[in-house]
Design a protein around this motif. Structure first.
Motif, PDB file in Angstrom:
ATOM      1  N   ASP A  94       0.840  -1.200   0.000  1.00  0.00           N
ATOM      2  CA  ASP A  94       0.000   0.000   0.000  1.00  0.00           C
ATOM      3  C   ASP A  94       0.877   1.253   0.000  1.00  0.00           C
ATOM      4  OD1 ASP A  94       0.829   0.450   2.624  1.00  0.00           O
ATOM      5  OD2 ASP A  94      -1.069  -0.139   3.526  1.00  0.00           O
ATOM      6  N   ALA A  95       0.227   2.402  -0.037  1.00  0.00           N
ATOM      7  CA  ALA A  95       0.931   3.681  -0.135  1.00  0.00           C
ATOM      8  C   ALA A  95       1.867   3.915   1.050  1.00  0.00           C
ATOM      9  CB  ALA A  95      -0.075   4.832  -0.248  1.00  0.00           C
ATOM     10  N   ALA A  96       1.574   3.327   2.210  1.00  0.00           N
ATOM     11  CA  ALA A  96       2.413   3.495   3.392  1.00  0.00           C
ATOM     12  C   ALA A  96       3.578   2.503   3.415  1.00  0.00           C
ATOM     13  CB  ALA A  96       1.578   3.340   4.654  1.00  0.00           C
ATOM     14  N   GLY A  97       3.642   1.598   2.428  1.00  0.00           N
ATOM     15  CA  GLY A  97       4.727   0.631   2.380  1.00  0.00           C
ATOM     16  C   GLY A  97       4.431  -0.683   3.069  1.00  0.00           C
ATOM     17  N   ASN A  98       3.185  -0.878   3.509  1.00  0.00           N
ATOM     18  CA  ASN A  98       2.798  -2.126   4.164  1.00  0.00           C
ATOM     19  C   ASN A  98       2.565  -3.213   3.106  1.00  0.00           C
ATOM     20  OD1 ASN A  98       2.630  -0.962   6.840  1.00  0.00           O
ATOM     21  ND2 ASN A  98       0.815   0.096   6.074  1.00  0.00           N
TER      22      ASN A  98
END
Length: 118
Positions: free
Chosen positions: A9-13
């Motif tokens: 995802d956008a947060a790097g998860n």
């Protein structure tokens, strides 16, 4: 056919890797080529084994049903329209022209899209 889905995802998860469907669907890769079970050719000349300019040569054939779409046919090197006459039976016709090469009509017969078996 196997698959792998990886995503972030956008947060790097990173999500948990997915390697199976959630609805039990699947696709099988089919490498068996379609086959013809009957093939015949004739002209509308009074002698159906001969043809001259203006005569129509008709190729009739039946497939084993494992193809998808309409087969593609050439007669004497000319692309022709294929008509489905019933089930897996087809005809393709060509009217001989003045510029056509004299001799036996060649039969590079058919190709079609490969089947996909769900």
């Amino acid at each position: 056919m196997s698959f792998t889905i990886d995503a972030v995802d956008a947060a790097g998860n990173a999500m948990t890797q997915v390697t199976a469907t959630t609805d039990s669907s699947s696709v099988s890769f089919d490498t068996t080529a379609p086959a013809l079970t009957a093939v015949s050719i004739a002209s509308d000349n009074s002698d159906t084994t001969l043809a001259k300019v203006g005569d129509t040569v008709t190729l009739s054939f039946t497939t084993d049903g494992s193809h998808s779409g309409t087969p593609i046919v050439t007669l004497g090197g000319n692309g022709v329209t294929v008509t489905n006459t019933s089930g897996n039976t087809y005809t393709a016709s060509y009217t001989l022209q003045a510029g056509d090469t004299e001799g036996a009509v060649s039969l590079p017969l058919m190709r079609s899209m490969p089947p996909v078996t769900p």
